[in-house]
Design a protein around this motif. Sequence first.
Motif, PDB file in Angstrom:
ATOM      1  N   ARG A  49      35.130  45.792  40.274  1.00  0.00           N
ATOM      2  CA  ARG A  49      33.923  44.313  40.781  1.00  0.00           C
ATOM      3  C   ARG A  49      33.043  44.565  40.700  1.00  0.00           C
ATOM      4  O   ARG A  49      32.171  45.670  40.773  1.00  0.00           O
ATOM      5  N   TYR A  50      32.709  43.375  40.309  1.00  0.00           N
ATOM      6  CA  TYR A  50      30.923  43.349  40.007  1.00  0.00           C
ATOM      7  C   TYR A  50      30.565  43.693  41.615  1.00  0.00           C
ATOM      8  O   TYR A  50      29.825  44.554  41.363  1.00  0.00           O
ATOM      9  N   THR A  86      40.654  54.463  36.246  1.00  0.00           N
ATOM     10  CA  THR A  86      41.088  52.738  36.997  1.00  0.00           C
ATOM     11  C   THR A  86      40.188  51.937  35.412  1.00  0.00           C
ATOM     12  O   THR A  86      39.596  52.073  34.842  1.00  0.00           O
ATOM     13  N   LYS A  87      40.788  51.035  35.429  1.00  0.00           N
ATOM     14  CA  LYS A  87      40.921  49.612  34.716  1.00  0.00           C
ATOM     15  C   LYS A  87      40.041  48.316  34.458  1.00  0.00           C
ATOM     16  O   LYS A  87      39.787  48.261  33.476  1.00  0.00           O
ATOM     17  N   SER A  88      39.274  48.547  36.147  1.00  0.00           N
ATOM     18  CA  SER A  88      38.248  47.424  36.021  1.00  0.00           C
ATOM     19  C   SER A  88      37.387  48.492  37.083  1.00  0.00           C
ATOM     20  O   SER A  88      38.551  48.729  37.991  1.00  0.00           O
TER      21      SER A  88
END
Length: 67
Positions: free
Chosen positions: A43-44, A39-41
């Motif tokens: 979530r915090y 994945t490229k991101s």
Amino acid sequence: MITLNVLPLLEKQGKTKYWLYKQLGMSYQNFSRMIHNETKSIRYENIETLCFLLHCTPNELFLITED
């Protein structure tokens, strides 16, 4: 390159990927992509939950390697 260190942390605690998947409450497809670094991101919110569940800090959760 930054990668997630989830699988070794799970193994160290004697937990399974299925256990973590159920705790996170996300789709299995997104979960699988995340733990296999596809994945490229992230979530915090997910980083915080992973740290809480795996009893670790973000420094332990992420690995930085040279490509």
